[in-house]
Design a protein around this motif. Structure first.
Motif, mmCIF file in Angstrom:
data_model
loop_
_atom_site.group_PDB
_atom_site.id
_atom_site.type_symbol
_atom_site.label_atom_id
_atom_site.label_comp_id
_atom_site.label_asym_id
_atom_site.label_seq_id
_atom_site.Cartn_x
_atom_site.Cartn_y
_atom_site.Cartn_z
ATOM 1 N N LYS A 157 -0.422 -4.957 -15.142
ATOM 2 C CA LYS A 157 -1.292 -5.679 -14.211
ATOM 3 C C LYS A 157 -0.651 -5.899 -12.843
ATOM 4 O O LYS A 157 -1.244 -6.542 -11.980
ATOM 5 C CB LYS A 157 -1.717 -7.019 -14.815
ATOM 6 C CG LYS A 157 -2.570 -6.862 -16.068
ATOM 7 C CD LYS A 157 -3.172 -8.176 -16.529
ATOM 8 C CE LYS A 157 -4.072 -7.944 -17.751
ATOM 9 N NZ LYS A 157 -4.807 -9.163 -18.144
ATOM 10 N N TYR A 158 0.550 -5.351 -12.637
ATOM 11 C CA TYR A 158 1.284 -5.554 -11.389
ATOM 12 C C TYR A 158 1.885 -4.242 -10.896
ATOM 13 O O TYR A 158 2.145 -3.336 -11.691
ATOM 14 C CB TYR A 158 2.430 -6.561 -11.599
ATOM 15 C CG TYR A 158 2.026 -7.777 -12.384
ATOM 16 C CD1 TYR A 158 1.364 -8.836 -11.780
ATOM 17 C CD2 TYR A 158 2.280 -7.847 -13.753
ATOM 18 C CE1 TYR A 158 0.975 -9.941 -12.516
ATOM 19 C CE2 TYR A 158 1.895 -8.955 -14.497
ATOM 20 C CZ TYR A 158 1.232 -10.002 -13.872
ATOM 21 O OH TYR A 158 0.837 -11.091 -14.610
ATOM 22 N N LEU A 159 2.104 -4.168 -9.601
ATOM 23 C CA LEU A 159 3.018 -3.149 -9.112
ATOM 24 C C LEU A 159 4.411 -3.425 -9.691
ATOM 25 O O LEU A 159 4.741 -4.586 -9.975
ATOM 26 C CB LEU A 159 3.097 -3.173 -7.588
ATOM 27 C CG LEU A 159 1.972 -2.545 -6.763
ATOM 28 C CD1 LEU A 159 2.312 -2.644 -5.283
ATOM 29 C CD2 LEU A 159 1.720 -1.104 -7.154
ATOM 30 N N PRO A 160 5.246 -2.411 -9.829
ATOM 31 C CA PRO A 160 6.620 -2.670 -10.304
ATOM 32 C C PRO A 160 7.385 -3.636 -9.398
ATOM 33 O O PRO A 160 8.263 -4.368 -9.851
ATOM 34 C CB PRO A 160 7.259 -1.286 -10.303
ATOM 35 C CG PRO A 160 6.107 -0.341 -10.436
ATOM 36 C CD PRO A 160 4.980 -0.976 -9.689
ATOM 37 N N LEU A 161 7.036 -3.627 -8.124
ATOM 38 C CA LEU A 161 7.590 -4.574 -7.155
ATOM 39 C C LEU A 161 6.430 -5.143 -6.355
ATOM 40 O O LEU A 161 5.718 -4.391 -5.677
ATOM 41 C CB LEU A 161 8.591 -3.886 -6.227
ATOM 42 C CG LEU A 161 9.066 -4.674 -5.010
ATOM 43 C CD1 LEU A 161 9.743 -5.976 -5.418
ATOM 44 C CD2 LEU A 161 10.014 -3.832 -4.149
ATOM 45 N N VAL A 162 6.224 -6.441 -6.431
ATOM 46 C CA VAL A 162 5.102 -7.101 -5.755
ATOM 47 C C VAL A 162 5.634 -7.941 -4.602
ATOM 48 O O VAL A 162 6.360 -8.918 -4.828
ATOM 49 C CB VAL A 162 4.320 -8.007 -6.727
ATOM 50 C CG1 VAL A 162 3.158 -8.675 -6.001
ATOM 51 C CG2 VAL A 162 3.819 -7.214 -7.930
ATOM 52 N N PRO A 163 5.323 -7.609 -3.350
ATOM 53 C CA PRO A 163 5.703 -8.482 -2.237
ATOM 54 C C PRO A 163 5.001 -9.837 -2.347
ATOM 55 O O PRO A 163 3.805 -9.906 -2.660
ATOM 56 C CB PRO A 163 5.226 -7.722 -0.999
ATOM 57 C CG PRO A 163 5.044 -6.308 -1.453
ATOM 58 C CD PRO A 163 4.635 -6.394 -2.885
ATOM 59 N N HIS A 201 9.971 -8.771 -9.160
ATOM 60 C CA HIS A 201 10.484 -7.571 -9.803
ATOM 61 C C HIS A 201 10.018 -7.570 -11.255
ATOM 62 O O HIS A 201 10.424 -8.419 -12.050
ATOM 63 C CB HIS A 201 12.011 -7.532 -9.717
ATOM 64 C CG HIS A 201 12.504 -7.416 -8.308
ATOM 65 N ND1 HIS A 201 12.764 -6.194 -7.718
ATOM 66 C CD2 HIS A 201 12.758 -8.367 -7.372
ATOM 67 C CE1 HIS A 201 13.176 -6.404 -6.472
ATOM 68 N NE2 HIS A 201 13.179 -7.704 -6.240
ATOM 69 N N VAL A 202 9.157 -6.595 -11.574
ATOM 70 C CA VAL A 202 8.609 -6.477 -12.927
ATOM 71 C C VAL A 202 9.506 -5.503 -13.686
ATOM 72 O O VAL A 202 9.257 -4.294 -13.729
ATOM 73 C CB VAL A 202 7.144 -6.003 -12.877
ATOM 74 C CG1 VAL A 202 6.532 -5.967 -14.280
ATOM 75 C CG2 VAL A 202 6.314 -6.908 -11.967
ATOM 76 N N PRO A 252 -3.900 -3.106 -9.869
ATOM 77 C CA PRO A 252 -2.887 -4.112 -10.181
ATOM 78 C C PRO A 252 -2.647 -5.064 -9.010
ATOM 79 O O PRO A 252 -2.977 -4.757 -7.861
ATOM 80 C CB PRO A 252 -1.640 -3.280 -10.468
ATOM 81 C CG PRO A 252 -1.830 -2.035 -9.656
ATOM 82 C CD PRO A 252 -3.314 -1.759 -9.717
ATOM 83 N N ILE A 253 -2.073 -6.204 -9.313
ATOM 84 C CA ILE A 253 -1.720 -7.165 -8.273
ATOM 85 C C ILE A 253 -0.592 -6.578 -7.430
ATOM 86 O O ILE A 253 0.458 -6.201 -7.957
ATOM 87 C CB ILE A 253 -1.309 -8.503 -8.896
ATOM 88 C CG1 ILE A 253 -2.526 -9.141 -9.592
ATOM 89 C CG2 ILE A 253 -0.734 -9.445 -7.842
ATOM 90 C CD1 ILE A 253 -2.186 -10.349 -10.437
ATOM 91 N N GLY A 254 -0.835 -6.484 -6.114
ATOM 92 C CA GLY A 254 0.124 -5.845 -5.229
ATOM 93 C C GLY A 254 0.711 -6.756 -4.173
ATOM 94 O O GLY A 254 1.684 -6.404 -3.508
ATOM 95 N N ALA A 286 0.832 -1.209 0.000
ATOM 96 C CA ALA A 286 0.000 0.000 0.000
ATOM 97 C C ALA A 286 0.863 1.254 0.000
ATOM 98 O O ALA A 286 0.549 2.233 -0.693
ATOM 99 C CB ALA A 286 -0.927 -0.010 1.216
ATOM 100 N N ASP A 287 1.947 1.253 0.762
ATOM 101 C CA ASP A 287 2.855 2.406 0.761
ATOM 102 C C ASP A 287 3.483 2.600 -0.620
ATOM 103 O O ASP A 287 3.628 3.735 -1.099
ATOM 104 C CB ASP A 287 3.947 2.217 1.820
ATOM 105 C CG ASP A 287 3.422 2.355 3.243
ATOM 106 O OD1 ASP A 287 2.350 2.960 3.425
ATOM 107 O OD2 ASP A 287 4.081 1.846 4.171
ATOM 108 N N LEU A 288 3.875 1.510 -1.266
ATOM 109 C CA LEU A 288 4.427 1.603 -2.615
ATOM 110 C C LEU A 288 3.372 2.112 -3.598
ATOM 111 O O LEU A 288 3.679 2.904 -4.497
ATOM 112 C CB LEU A 288 4.958 0.242 -3.062
ATOM 113 C CG LEU A 288 6.226 -0.257 -2.371
ATOM 114 C CD1 LEU A 288 6.515 -1.704 -2.773
ATOM 115 C CD2 LEU A 288 7.423 0.630 -2.702
#
Length: 296
Positions: free
Chosen positions: A199-205, A263-264, A172-174, A63-65
């Motif tokens: 469809k994704y955050l640039p970095l997805v935990p 990492h996208v 996007p998928i986060g 959420a912060d990202l």
């Protein structure tokens, strides 16, 4: 009883408390008592004082990202729902995260609904798991879920393509939890990250539950599924979350080793020249140069 205390009083959880929590420095545990009584949700996440910190930390971080990168809504995934305690917990955590970040969530759980399928071979760790493990009362579970949560039942190879068509840059998928035990099921689940980059955050935990089993190694189980994903995808890589243990207040928690990041690398935000931001500077107090003063 508070859900946190109810959970840790279980026999299997008490041993973890003794191994992980009570071996933390005394001042950390004293501070934790004050946070438990008076702290807000973010501070409780910092001190691992929520149910399933392995979900709370990455969802809050996502959420912060999202706020940093300009998103308003995220999609959260759980692969391997079983009885559903984790999915319900994600819903509770997401509601708290929305209150402090403003990010809204779509939550989706994937499961066969009938327990685990037959293992394909040694890579699925048949010494640890078998067909029918982790059944679900899906009617009762569905009735307990909030409006922003959906349960998708069936083989992931059949349900995932239709789901991915509903995902876009507006949500996007986060975050994803992968807790499907088998190599084969983990490999199928990780295919969720093969679609177009928006469809994704640039970095997805990602929380990888099954990399910690003692029989798991790079040639079997979830670990093998991750290695194959990395080998097969040039611009998508799954790696451990850099220096997470060093950044945590409570450093002995086992869950820290399970947190990874997708990492996208082909995401627009990670492409040179596609985003605007303020110039970064660094002052040098040794020679009297301050870009901060100049800006003022």
């Amino acid at each position: 009883m508070n859900p946190l205390f109810k959970r840790i009083l279980r026999k299997d959880k008490l041993s973890r408390v003794f191994v992980e929590r009570l071996t933390e420095p005394l001042h950390i545990n004293i501070a934790s008592a004050f946070v438990a009584l008076f702290g807000g949700f973010r501070r409780k996440v910092d001190f691992d004082l929520v149910v399933r910190p392995q979900y709370a930390f990455p969802i809050l971080r996502a959420a912060d990202l999202a706020n940093e990168w300009g998103y308003k809504r995220l999609t959260l995934l759980e692969f391997g729902v079983a009885a559903g305690a984790g999915l319900v917990n994600i819903c509770h955590i997401a509601a708290e995260v929305t209150k402090i970040t403003g990010i809204e969530f779509r939550i989706v759980g994937f499961d066969t609904g009938t327990g685990m399928p037959e293992p394909i071979d040694y890579r699925d760790l048949p010494e640890a798991y078998a067909a029918g493990d982790f059944p679900m009362d899906h009617e009762k579970l569905k009735a307990s879920l909030p409006a922003n949560c959906e349960l998708i039942l069936g083989p992931i190879t059949e349900t995932l393509p239709a789901f991915l068509k509903t995902v876009d840059a507006s949500s996007p998928i986060g975050f994803a939890s992968v807790d499907v035990d088998y190599y084969s099921s983990a490999k199928d689940s990780l295919s969720v990250f093969r679609d177009t980059p928006e469809k994704y955050l640039p970095l997805v935990p990602i929380y990888l539950d099954d990399v910690g089993d003692i029989t798991v190694n790079p040639w079997v189980g979830e670990w093998l599924a991750v290695n194959e994903f990395n080998d097969e995808n040039k611009m998508r890589k799954i790696a451990p979350w850099n220096m997470l243990r060093a950044r945590r207040i409570c450093k002995n928690a086992k869950w820290i080793e399970h947190i990874h990041g997708l990492h996208v690398h082909d995401h627009a935000i990670r492409t040179p020249g596609t985003t605007e931001r303020a110039r970064r500077t660094a002052d040098n107090e040794f020679i009297g140069v301050s870009f901060t003063d100049q800006a003022a």
